[in-house]
Design a protein around this motif. Sequence first.
Motif, PDB file in Angstrom:
ATOM      1  N   ILE A 138       0.856  -1.187   0.000  1.00 57.58           N
ATOM      2  CA  ILE A 138       0.000   0.000   0.000  1.00 57.58           C
ATOM      3  C   ILE A 138       0.892   1.237   0.000  1.00 57.58           C
ATOM      4  CG2 ILE A 138      -1.760   1.285   1.275  1.00 57.58           C
ATOM      5  CD1 ILE A 138      -2.545  -1.342   2.588  1.00 57.58           C
ATOM      6  N   CYS A 181       3.193  -0.613   4.206  1.00 54.63           N
ATOM      7  CA  CYS A 181       2.688   0.647   3.663  1.00 54.63           C
ATOM      8  C   CYS A 181       3.827   1.648   3.520  1.00 54.63           C
ATOM      9  CB  CYS A 181       1.599   1.224   4.571  1.00 54.63           C
ATOM     10  SG  CYS A 181       0.931   2.813   4.021  1.00 54.63           S
ATOM     11  N   ARG A 186      -2.940   5.066  -3.872  1.00 60.47           N
ATOM     12  CA  ARG A 186      -4.403   5.046  -3.889  1.00 60.47           C
ATOM     13  C   ARG A 186      -4.987   5.732  -2.657  1.00 60.47           C
ATOM     14  NH1 ARG A 186      -8.814   0.302  -3.853  1.00 60.47           N
ATOM     15  NH2 ARG A 186     -10.407   1.390  -5.030  1.00 60.47           N
ATOM     16  N   ILE A 187      -4.179   5.868  -1.607  1.00 60.29           N
ATOM     17  CA  ILE A 187      -4.637   6.490  -0.364  1.00 60.29           C
ATOM     18  C   ILE A 187      -4.046   7.889  -0.275  1.00 60.29           C
ATOM     19  CG2 ILE A 187      -4.722   6.341   2.154  1.00 60.29           C
ATOM     20  CD1 ILE A 187      -6.171   4.039   0.804  1.00 60.29           C
ATOM     21  N   SER A 243      -8.299   8.315  -6.195  1.00 61.87           N
ATOM     22  CA  SER A 243      -7.706   8.125  -4.872  1.00 61.87           C
ATOM     23  C   SER A 243      -8.801   8.040  -3.820  1.00 61.87           C
ATOM     24  CB  SER A 243      -6.768   9.279  -4.532  1.00 61.87           C
ATOM     25  OG  SER A 243      -5.633   9.277  -5.362  1.00 61.87           O
ATOM     26  N   LYS A 244      -8.507   7.312  -2.747  1.00 63.14           N
ATOM     27  CA  LYS A 244      -9.380   7.274  -1.585  1.00 63.14           C
ATOM     28  C   LYS A 244      -8.889   8.326  -0.602  1.00 63.14           C
ATOM     29  CE  LYS A 244     -11.939   3.732  -2.818  1.00 63.14           C
ATOM     30  NZ  LYS A 244     -13.412   3.838  -3.016  1.00 63.14           N
ATOM     31  N   TYR A 258      -6.488   1.857   6.152  1.00 61.06           N
ATOM     32  CA  TYR A 258      -5.965   1.932   4.788  1.00 61.06           C
ATOM     33  C   TYR A 258      -6.281   0.646   4.014  1.00 61.06           C
ATOM     34  CZ  TYR A 258      -3.056   6.014   6.106  1.00 61.06           C
ATOM     35  OH  TYR A 258      -2.609   7.241   6.513  1.00 61.06           O
ATOM     36  N   SER A 310      -8.286   0.121   0.587  1.00 63.03           N
ATOM     37  CA  SER A 310      -7.569  -0.460  -0.548  1.00 63.03           C
ATOM     38  C   SER A 310      -8.339  -1.596  -1.193  1.00 63.03           C
ATOM     39  CB  SER A 310      -6.194  -0.960  -0.104  1.00 63.03           C
ATOM     40  OG  SER A 310      -5.378   0.123   0.310  1.00 63.03           O
ATOM     41  N   TYR A 311      -9.072  -2.352  -0.350  1.00 58.20           N
ATOM     42  CA  TYR A 311      -9.812  -3.498  -0.868  1.00 58.20           C
ATOM     43  C   TYR A 311     -11.256  -3.156  -1.209  1.00 58.20           C
ATOM     44  CZ  TYR A 311      -5.765  -6.175   0.608  1.00 58.20           C
ATOM     45  OH  TYR A 311      -4.484  -6.670   0.766  1.00 58.20           O
TER      46      TYR A 311
END
Length: 326
Positions: free
Chosen positions: A2, A34, A50-51, A73-74, A319, A323-324
């Motif tokens: 991550i 991460c 993505r985070i 992005s989250k 996170y 991510s999932y």
Amino acid sequence: MIKAIFNVHPYAMELPGGGEMQILKYQQYMPGECEVILHDIWRPRLREARIFHHFHMVAGAEGFLDYVRSLQSKIVLSPNLWINGSNSQNLNQAQIRQYYDIADIIVCNSKAEIENLSRHTGIPREKARVVPNGVDMSFMTPVPDDAFREWADIRGPYILSVGNIERRKNQLAAIRAAKSVGLPLICIGRIREKDYFESCVKDAASDSFRYVGHLDQSDPRLAAAYQHCEAFLFPSVLETPGIAALEAAASGAPLVITNEGSTRDYFSGYAEYVDPNDQASINSALVRALSNPRSNDLRHHVVSNFSWPHVVMHLLGHYLELSYAQ
């Protein structure tokens, strides 16, 4: 692996406090699963992660966060906010709502903070998660007090306050409480509000207040200051709570702390709580702390629940959740 990008408002690190230190500790203690990337406006890496974790709700970042979200992005938001009569009039509810709408997850420092933000700003509870503040275990390691006393030119017993000098930290009330028990208040930190600092100096007698400057967290003199004070006194008008209070607790210092904010979520029945707007409450709580036998119960409680490695695992879990997520 991550990847998470950390972002904060542009002047955050000019005079950093506990909120900014939290960001750096998250980075330092994040497990190898991460990678943390500190956002650099000159060399942005927005498409690498993505985070995207944004800290604080200072006005101006809403449009940028909306853009980052458009990159798939989250968005994780850490408000680092406690609301009461001291700051409720300054709230921009439309701005706060915009932050909430953009965020996929909102990370608060305690359940009490979620309740507070729900009451004052209508935080969407389905997005709210808890990741508490943490403390370095290095503060448990005994440090002789010689180096701190020589550096600060302190001879006898003292009350300690660690934090930026500003109105919301309420050092003026701490000075008066220390004076009431005949001990000096030693203040460590940066001067964030010069006029307030000057008021503290003016109010205090020459032997009742000592400002000794700033010490980095890694400086053993800071640990020594915590470990050898008679009590740690922090009657701020709002706390979520401060990292300094956790450091003092891990060091074994008796804790006299504000009842505003989420302090009880952290220190339970192991601290003396004060009304920051009631000088008599602060004075009497300090007397009780000085009168009670010194105990390791608070230290064990904090170390067991709030070490940074333990705390950051909560954040990593959130996170992973994002991510999932589809």
